[in-house]
Design a protein around this motif. Structure first.
Motif, short mmCIF file in Angstrom:
data_model
loop_
_atom_site.label_atom_id
_atom_site.label_comp_id
_atom_site.label_asym_id
_atom_site.label_seq_id
_atom_site.Cartn_x
_atom_site.Cartn_y
_atom_site.Cartn_z
N VAL A 120 -19.33 19.08 -1.85
CA VAL A 120 -17.76 19.19 -1.43
C VAL A 120 -17.12 20.25 -1.77
CG1 VAL A 120 -16.74 18.08 -3.45
CG2 VAL A 120 -15.60 17.69 -1.20
N SER A 121 -17.52 21.13 -2.84
CA SER A 121 -17.08 22.37 -3.13
C SER A 121 -17.44 23.49 -2.12
CB SER A 121 -17.56 22.84 -4.55
OG SER A 121 -17.20 21.88 -5.32
N GLY A 122 -18.91 23.66 -1.74
CA GLY A 122 -19.26 24.53 -0.90
C GLY A 122 -18.76 24.32 0.55
N ILE B 172 -34.08 26.85 -1.04
CA ILE B 172 -34.17 26.52 -2.55
C ILE B 172 -34.38 27.96 -3.17
CG2 ILE B 172 -35.41 25.45 -4.53
CD1 ILE B 172 -36.82 23.49 -2.54
N ILE C 291 -22.95 3.84 -11.26
CA ILE C 291 -22.16 3.20 -10.53
C ILE C 291 -22.80 1.99 -9.79
CG2 ILE C 291 -20.37 4.81 -9.65
CD1 ILE C 291 -22.19 5.16 -7.10
N LEU D 5 -24.62 13.08 -11.14
CA LEU D 5 -24.34 13.99 -12.50
C LEU D 5 -22.78 14.90 -12.31
CD1 LEU D 5 -27.87 15.10 -13.44
CD2 LEU D 5 -26.55 13.07 -14.34
P1 FAD Z 1 -22.74 19.23 -5.77
O1 FAD Z 1 -22.24 17.90 -4.72
O2 FAD Z 1 -23.96 18.87 -6.64
O3 FAD Z 1 -23.45 20.34 -4.64
C1 FAD Z 1 -24.14 21.27 -4.95
C2 FAD Z 1 -24.78 22.06 -3.85
O4 FAD Z 1 -25.81 23.32 -4.42
C3 FAD Z 1 -26.06 21.12 -3.34
O5 FAD Z 1 -25.88 21.34 -1.86
C4 FAD Z 1 -27.34 21.74 -3.91
O6 FAD Z 1 -28.57 21.37 -2.99
C5 FAD Z 1 -26.99 22.94 -3.96
N1 FAD Z 1 -27.85 23.96 -4.81
C6 FAD Z 1 -27.40 23.75 -6.20
N2 FAD Z 1 -28.62 24.64 -6.73
C7 FAD Z 1 -29.32 25.19 -5.78
C8 FAD Z 1 -30.34 26.05 -5.62
N3 FAD Z 1 -30.86 26.70 -6.48
N4 FAD Z 1 -31.02 26.36 -4.32
C9 FAD Z 1 -30.34 25.87 -3.44
N5 FAD Z 1 -29.27 25.11 -3.13
C10 FAD Z 1 -28.79 24.87 -4.56
N6 FAD Z 1 -14.49 13.52 -7.88
C11 FAD Z 1 -13.48 13.24 -7.63
O7 FAD Z 1 -12.46 14.35 -6.98
N7 FAD Z 1 -13.07 11.98 -7.41
C12 FAD Z 1 -13.83 10.88 -7.79
O8 FAD Z 1 -13.27 9.69 -7.72
C13 FAD Z 1 -14.91 11.15 -8.22
N8 FAD Z 1 -15.69 10.24 -8.88
C14 FAD Z 1 -16.97 10.38 -9.03
C15 FAD Z 1 -17.90 9.46 -9.51
C16 FAD Z 1 -19.09 9.98 -9.88
C17 FAD Z 1 -20.02 8.67 -10.50
C18 FAD Z 1 -19.67 11.02 -10.13
C19 FAD Z 1 -21.14 11.37 -10.30
C20 FAD Z 1 -18.76 12.19 -9.72
C21 FAD Z 1 -17.42 11.86 -9.20
N9 FAD Z 1 -16.49 12.95 -8.96
C22 FAD Z 1 -15.40 12.56 -8.32
C23 FAD Z 1 -16.86 14.37 -9.29
C24 FAD Z 1 -17.44 14.96 -7.94
O9 FAD Z 1 -18.47 14.32 -7.21
C25 FAD Z 1 -17.86 16.39 -8.21
O10 FAD Z 1 -16.91 17.05 -8.71
C26 FAD Z 1 -18.30 17.17 -6.89
O11 FAD Z 1 -19.23 16.18 -6.05
C27 FAD Z 1 -19.03 18.44 -7.10
O12 FAD Z 1 -19.59 19.05 -6.07
P2 FAD Z 1 -20.30 20.24 -5.78
O13 FAD Z 1 -20.13 20.67 -4.55
O14 FAD Z 1 -19.82 21.31 -6.75
O15 FAD Z 1 -21.77 20.08 -6.43
#
Ligand code: FAD
Length: 362
Positions: A11-13, A170, A216, A304
């Motif tokens: 969601v961040s990216g 990767i 969950i 995680l």
């Molecule tokens: P990620 O979704 O992990 O994405 C990381 C991305 O980076 C992926 O595409 C991965 O493949 C890529 N990546 C990483 N390293 C590399 C590499 N070396 N090479 C290539 N690609 C790479 N948030 C809320 O706002 N409300 C909620 O109700 C909520 N409930 C949650 C419940 C649970 C059980 C969990 C686990 C989380 C919850 N969250 C909630 C938190 C939320 O899900 C996270 O904060 C959010 O998904 C983080 O997103 P992100 O894009 O930073 O990381």
């Protein structure tokens, strides 16, 4: 036109890519090991509930304050995005208040007189005669629940509509992203949205990042009317209670746990039973007053949360001669802070572009 590579399709990216693309004036490529549609322990976003339960303390609330109006608008006006309006019910247990709400007060959700009462629509303190047994106090407000299985692909579609390109890859080191723009030219700026894996990515290796494991259970039963959560449980400090029904047939998410520094990818069956018991107790309508045997399970899951000592990292840094804008470490609020954080990323990108133009490099 500056070349931007976004590392990460969580969601961040994706939110950063979308907000940058809508602004225009950039060539954007998203590169990720995991994309929407994948379910993997290294990819947090699909496992989230997700809903909006403001978690920050007032001083850090800017990301959630800025994101809420966007998510509310999507829920009300863009049904295909997979969000719907739900009432959140936040409850402080008598026994937690008696012990000073120690664990719960680490975040803003369970504060008395919280900052978000001015932000969330229809906020009300729950009168004593409406509180469930054992509850000291609580509040209700209008929130949303996001069906992440619909929302993440919707973000990809929106990005594509605004010209963003996608690639799988990767990366061992952040500098590998510099050569992954779809244009074939070197990236001018890389957005690092690598989530919990920021602690293992070469060139970043952020030791402050750690997982907060969330287990969950997703069920077919409907949790009509409201999304409850409480300040604690009798099942240990790592175990929490929340229930939310996702939009568009996404099932009902029963949670959960918040286990710091725990990387275990496998659902624990004993924890699952406790999650279901807590959910049915808090929301008897789920099973029409019957026990957990009446739950129809779609799947057990573990994600995680990308937690970080010191909080989220949103800042620019030059690594091996190229600008990187970091956006990781959102713990349990990645969705509800996504647009606020993306806005900051766009601001930092703007600063870099201006500075580099002054030095005529772009
Ligand atoms: P990620 O979704 O992990 O994405 C990381 C991305 O980076 C992926 O595409 C991965 O493949 C890529 N990546 C990483 N390293 C590399 C590499 N070396 N090479 C290539 N690609 C790479 N948030 C809320 O706002 N409300 C909620 O109700 C909520 N409930 C949650 C419940 C649970 C059980 C969990 C686990 C989380 C919850 N969250 C909630 C938190 C939320 O899900 C996270 O904060 C959010 O998904 C983080 O997103 P992100 O894009 O930073 O990381």
């Amino acid at each position: 036109m500056p070349n931007i590579v976004v590392l990460g399709a969580g969601v961040s990216g994706l939110t950063c890519a979308l907000v940058l693309a809508k602004q225009g004036g950039h060539e954007i490529t998203v590169v990720a090991k995991h994309m929407p549609g994948d379910y993997d322990i290294e990819y947090t976003s699909p496992w989230a509930g997700a809903n909006v339960l403001p978690m920050a303390l007032d001083k850090d609330s800017q990301w959630e304050r800025k994101t809420w109006p966007v998510l509310r608008r999507l829920a009300k006006e863009v049904p295909e995005a997979g969000l719907h309006v739900q009432t959140a019910r936040v409850l402080r247990r008598e026994k937690d208040v008696a012990t000073g709400l120690k664990a719960a007060l680490a975040d803003g959700l369970f504060q008395f007189d919280p900052w978000y009462k001015e932000v969330m629509d229809n906020f009300r303190e729950i009168p004593a005669n409406e509180l469930p047994k054992g509850m000291h106090s609580g509040c209700e407000f209008m929130s949303v629940c996001i069906n992440t299985a619909v929302y993440l692909p919707w973000l990809v579609g929106q990005c594509a509509k605004f010209g963003v390109h996608f690639k799988r890859g990767i990366l061992k080191h952040i500098s590998e992203a510099y050569n992954l723009s779809h244009t074939g030219k070197k990236a001018d700026i890389v957005i690092n949205a690598s989530g919990v894996l920021a602690c293992r990515l070469g060139g970043v290796m952020d030791n402050a990042v750690y997982p907060a494991r969330g287990q969950i259970v997703v069920v077919r039963n409907e949790a009509k009317g409201f999304m409850p959560t409480s300040s604690g449980s009798d099942d240990g400090d790592d175990e929490i209670m929340y229930v939310m029904q996702r939009a568009l047939g996404g099932g009902t998410v029963l949670g959960g746990t918040y286990a710091k520094h725990n990387w275990d990818p496998n659902p624990d069956p004993n924890i699952a039973v406790r999650i279901m018991k807590r959910a049915v107790e808090a929301h008897p309508e789920l099973t029409d007053g019957k026990g957990i045997e009446a739950l129809s399970i779609i799947r057990h899951g573990v994600g995680l949360r990308p937690a970080r000592e010191g909080g989220v990292r949103i800042e620019k840094e030059k690594i091996d001669g190229t600008w990187v804008v970091h956006n990781y470490g959102h713990a349990g609020w990645g969705y509800q802070g996504s647009f606020g954080c993306a806005e900051k990323v766009v601001e930092l990108v703007g600063e870099i572009v201006k500075q580099e133009k002054r030095q005529s490099k772009l």
